[in-house]
Scaffold this active site. Sequence first.
Site, short mmCIF file in Angstrom:
data_model
loop_
_atom_site.label_atom_id
_atom_site.label_comp_id
_atom_site.label_asym_id
_atom_site.label_seq_id
_atom_site.Cartn_x
_atom_site.Cartn_y
_atom_site.Cartn_z
N HIS A 63 0.82 -1.21 0.00
CA HIS A 63 0.00 0.00 0.00
C HIS A 63 0.86 1.26 0.00
O HIS A 63 0.44 2.30 -0.52
CB HIS A 63 -0.96 -0.01 1.20
CG HIS A 63 -2.19 -0.81 0.97
ND1 HIS A 63 -3.37 -0.27 0.53
CD2 HIS A 63 -2.41 -2.15 1.08
CE1 HIS A 63 -4.28 -1.22 0.39
NE2 HIS A 63 -3.72 -2.37 0.73
N ASP A 77 -5.05 -7.64 -1.17
CA ASP A 77 -6.18 -7.37 -0.28
C ASP A 77 -7.25 -8.46 -0.35
O ASP A 77 -7.84 -8.84 0.66
CB ASP A 77 -6.80 -6.01 -0.61
CG ASP A 77 -5.94 -4.85 -0.14
OD1 ASP A 77 -4.85 -5.09 0.41
OD2 ASP A 77 -6.36 -3.69 -0.34
N ARG A 89 -1.84 -28.51 2.26
CA ARG A 89 -0.94 -27.62 2.98
C ARG A 89 -1.40 -26.17 2.81
O ARG A 89 -1.60 -25.70 1.69
CB ARG A 89 0.50 -27.76 2.47
CG ARG A 89 1.46 -26.83 3.20
CD ARG A 89 2.90 -26.97 2.72
NE ARG A 89 3.72 -25.97 3.39
CZ ARG A 89 4.57 -25.16 2.78
NH1 ARG A 89 4.77 -25.23 1.48
NH2 ARG A 89 5.26 -24.27 3.47
N HIS A 122 4.54 -17.89 6.77
CA HIS A 122 4.91 -17.88 5.35
C HIS A 122 5.14 -16.43 4.91
O HIS A 122 4.35 -15.86 4.16
CB HIS A 122 3.83 -18.56 4.51
CG HIS A 122 4.28 -18.94 3.14
ND1 HIS A 122 4.01 -20.16 2.57
CD2 HIS A 122 5.00 -18.25 2.22
CE1 HIS A 122 4.53 -20.22 1.35
NE2 HIS A 122 5.13 -19.06 1.12
N ASN A 130 8.31 -21.12 6.85
CA ASN A 130 8.48 -21.51 5.46
C ASN A 130 9.59 -20.71 4.80
O ASN A 130 9.57 -19.49 4.80
CB ASN A 130 7.18 -21.28 4.67
CG ASN A 130 7.33 -21.65 3.21
OD1 ASN A 130 7.30 -22.82 2.84
ND2 ASN A 130 7.53 -20.64 2.35
N GLU A 131 10.57 -21.41 4.25
CA GLU A 131 11.65 -20.80 3.47
C GLU A 131 12.26 -19.57 4.15
O GLU A 131 12.18 -18.45 3.64
CB GLU A 131 11.16 -20.42 2.07
CG GLU A 131 10.74 -21.61 1.22
CD GLU A 131 10.44 -21.22 -0.22
OE1 GLU A 131 10.65 -20.04 -0.59
OE2 GLU A 131 10.01 -22.09 -0.99
N ASN A 186 11.15 -27.84 -0.16
CA ASN A 186 10.62 -27.19 -1.36
C ASN A 186 11.67 -27.25 -2.46
O ASN A 186 12.78 -26.76 -2.27
CB ASN A 186 10.26 -25.73 -1.08
CG ASN A 186 9.14 -25.57 -0.08
OD1 ASN A 186 8.49 -26.54 0.30
ND2 ASN A 186 8.89 -24.34 0.33
N TYR A 199 12.13 -26.77 -6.77
CA TYR A 199 11.54 -26.36 -8.04
C TYR A 199 12.47 -26.60 -9.23
O TYR A 199 12.01 -26.92 -10.31
CB TYR A 199 11.19 -24.87 -8.00
CG TYR A 199 9.99 -24.52 -7.16
CD1 TYR A 199 8.73 -24.44 -7.72
CD2 TYR A 199 10.13 -24.25 -5.80
CE1 TYR A 199 7.62 -24.11 -6.95
CE2 TYR A 199 9.03 -23.93 -5.03
CZ TYR A 199 7.77 -23.85 -5.61
OH TYR A 199 6.68 -23.54 -4.84
N GLU A 201 6.69 -28.29 -1.52
CA GLU A 201 6.39 -27.43 -2.68
C GLU A 201 7.14 -27.94 -3.89
O GLU A 201 8.30 -28.35 -3.80
CB GLU A 201 6.79 -25.97 -2.44
CG GLU A 201 5.90 -25.22 -1.48
CD GLU A 201 6.29 -23.75 -1.34
OE1 GLU A 201 6.85 -23.17 -2.31
OE2 GLU A 201 6.05 -23.19 -0.27
#
Length: 440
Positions: free
Chosen positions: A7, A20, A45, A90, A134-135, A275, A277, A344
Amino acid sequence: MWDRFLHDNSSRTEDGRNADIACDSYHKWQEDVQLLKELGVKIYRFSISWSRILPDGTTNKINQAGVDYYSNLLKELEANNIEPLVSLYHWDLPQHLSELGGWLNPQIADYFGEYARLSFRLFGKYVRQWATVNEPKSTCLLGYGNDFNAPGLVLVADGVYQCAKIQLLAHAKAWHIYDDEFRASQGGRISLVLDSPWTEPASDSDLDKEAAEREIQFGFGWFANPVYIGDWPQVMKERIANRSKLEGLGFSRLPELTQAEIDYINGTHDYFALNIYTGTLVEFIPDAHIGTPSYKSDKGNNAYSDPSWPESSTDWLYYWPLSMRRLVNYVNKKYSPGEIFITENGWADTGGIDDQDRVRYFKGYLSNLLDAILEDGINVGGYTAWSLLDNFEWAAGYTQKLGLISVDHDSPNKTRAWKASGRYYQQVVQTRCLVDTCVE
């Protein structure tokens, strides 16, 4: 802190949009559970938003509407025989705590412990699998070492290391609270979620092999070593201390873990949440001259992608399915975690229902994961794809799609639609078969 971050400056996302409303699962949770049921999955999850149940991050004020939302979601999952795997953090810190210094302030670990205790008390009846943070690497490097993510602090020489220490202590505090106060009655388990690409040496040279190992230690061992072995990786301690000394400091920019802290963090895991990728090639380069300190100079190597690997719609994600098999083997050998859970794994594109590149991705990565299980003997306890829905992807806004289910973010109803990858995933879940026709 992400609400404030976006914002304050709408240009911080690629499309100038904020989160939002995003997928509006706050109102559409029943529909989303039915999508999960139709997929046939047995586990879902998701993360709790700290500020949704504790608006200022402290237990002084509990937002009952937020508690009711998660309670209703968990009850609906239970009614549909879907097990929750719940992450406590997260990337999104309550703004009040961010203003107190965020993950640079040691007291945030204490606040996190209180938040975790409340969550275990409120939701532990329904949750048997927890994840703490997380991460943490992503929070530290992208939010405290870069202005890419909230809170947008560019403290790449030292803030990233302080951030790492505080998040590790927060994780350990939550683990010990669960272990001491809730495990006996609730019977669950808890770990933190770590991410990494597989780091492949660019050549067979010893220098490239060493550079690749240094890459994974600086990014992955940074958090895995304290939890699964004890203390920071030795290569981090040595390189950062040496460069700090050459820069004229009388101490290392990597904050020391005391023996008490090492003992407190070490062993705080019940499984390895991973995780994964993609992969990267890593080559040796000479150390940078002593000048402006940075994490990159501390690390001292060069990581890049092979031009033959198909690229997704984002510049960090490439299709190299062998990276899955190699990373889970590395984790198993290096850390002996007992069980690895893939939390992930997924592919980015810019949209479209007939997403055959994502189908190819899942086929390739799941095939390599199966090889790791059947041929290498790796104990993989579970797998969750990222992600169920096309969602808000941080600084990418809504420009990057990773969902099995499409979401029309421009429609008032945030309309969901099945993709080809969702139907493929559904088929895999139902048949346990990665190709169109399986032989018994």
